[in-house]
Design a protein around this motif. Structure first.
Motif, PDB file in Angstrom:
ATOM      1  N   THR A 188      13.966  15.602 -11.621  1.00 47.78           N
ATOM      2  CA  THR A 188      15.184  16.329 -11.248  1.00 47.78           C
ATOM      3  C   THR A 188      15.926  16.885 -12.461  1.00 47.78           C
ATOM      4  N   GLU A 207      17.307  15.205 -14.966  1.00 45.97           N
ATOM      5  CA  GLU A 207      18.350  14.344 -15.532  1.00 45.97           C
ATOM      6  C   GLU A 207      17.905  13.722 -16.854  1.00 45.97           C
ATOM      7  N   LEU A 208      16.601  13.573 -17.020  1.00 47.32           N
ATOM      8  CA  LEU A 208      15.997  13.106 -18.266  1.00 47.32           C
ATOM      9  C   LEU A 208      14.849  14.045 -18.604  1.00 47.32           C
ATOM     10  N   ALA A 210      14.210  10.794 -12.236  1.00 47.68           N
ATOM     11  CA  ALA A 210      15.202  11.417 -13.117  1.00 47.68           C
ATOM     12  C   ALA A 210      14.571  12.538 -13.943  1.00 47.68           C
TER      13      ALA A 210
END
Length: 188
Positions: free
Chosen positions: A163, A165-166, A160
């Motif tokens: 990518t 996302e976090l 994550a």
């Protein structure tokens, strides 16, 4: 070029292909083309695409182990110190490798041989975690299920972060909390 130098060059080009074009684009023919060598040279080094993916994963795993071991040697001898090192080094290694390693990990699941290699390295990571964390386990032991939960969380949170996302801080902090909670569980 010496064989070891050619091998290094091919791995570097393979990582670049994955970074720029994705794991699906990594074929031995594409690697040969991008590296400026003939296909037989690439086949001689890796044998197959699976062999290439296995080498990429081995390289990643060696880097991850070296990073974690070096950090553990200088960490505070406490649960918080060890958990922070494990969380930080796992996330940092994924981010250093960039978005490439999640694709390689996904590709490893594509065949039984590659899945076996991935599993072997996961078990090695679990055993290193057990050794580093066991002295601080409230119950005197850490369950195998708990250690598998740590590696699952490490892979998911790092992916994550890779990518976007976090953030890396969110991934690292959440992984730290998970590790700490698993090791510091009260007796049942």
């Amino acid at each position: 070029m010496a064989r070891a130098d050619r091998f290094r060059q091919l791995l570097d080009v393979a990582w670049r292909i994955i970074r720029e074009e994705g794991t699906e684009a990594l074929t031995l023919g594409r690697l040969a083309e991008k590296a400026g060598v003939t296909k037989p040279v690439v086949y001689d080094h890796f044998g197959s695409r699976s062999g290439l993916l296995a080498e990429l994963y081995r390289e990643y795993d060696a880097r991850q182990n070296a990073l974690m071991e070096a950090a553990l040697k200088t960490s505070a001898s406490s649960l918080a110190g060890r958990a922070r090192v494990i969380a930080s080094s796992y996330v940092e290694c994924i981010l250093l490798q960039g978005r490439e390693i999640p694709g390689v990990i996904a590709a490893l699941a594509g065949s039984p041989e590659l899945e076996a290699i991935k599993r072997e390295y996961q078990i090695g990571f679990i055993e290193r975690c057990r050794a580093a964390l066991l002295p601080f386990a409230r119950t005197g032991s850490i369950s195998s299920a708990g250690l598998w939960a740590i590696i699952g969380a490490a892979e998911s949170l790092s992916h994550a972060a890779a990518t976007g996302e976090l953030t890396s801080v969110q991934a690292r902090d959440e992984l730290f909390e998970i590790i700490y909670a698993i090791v510091d569980r009260p007796p049942r």
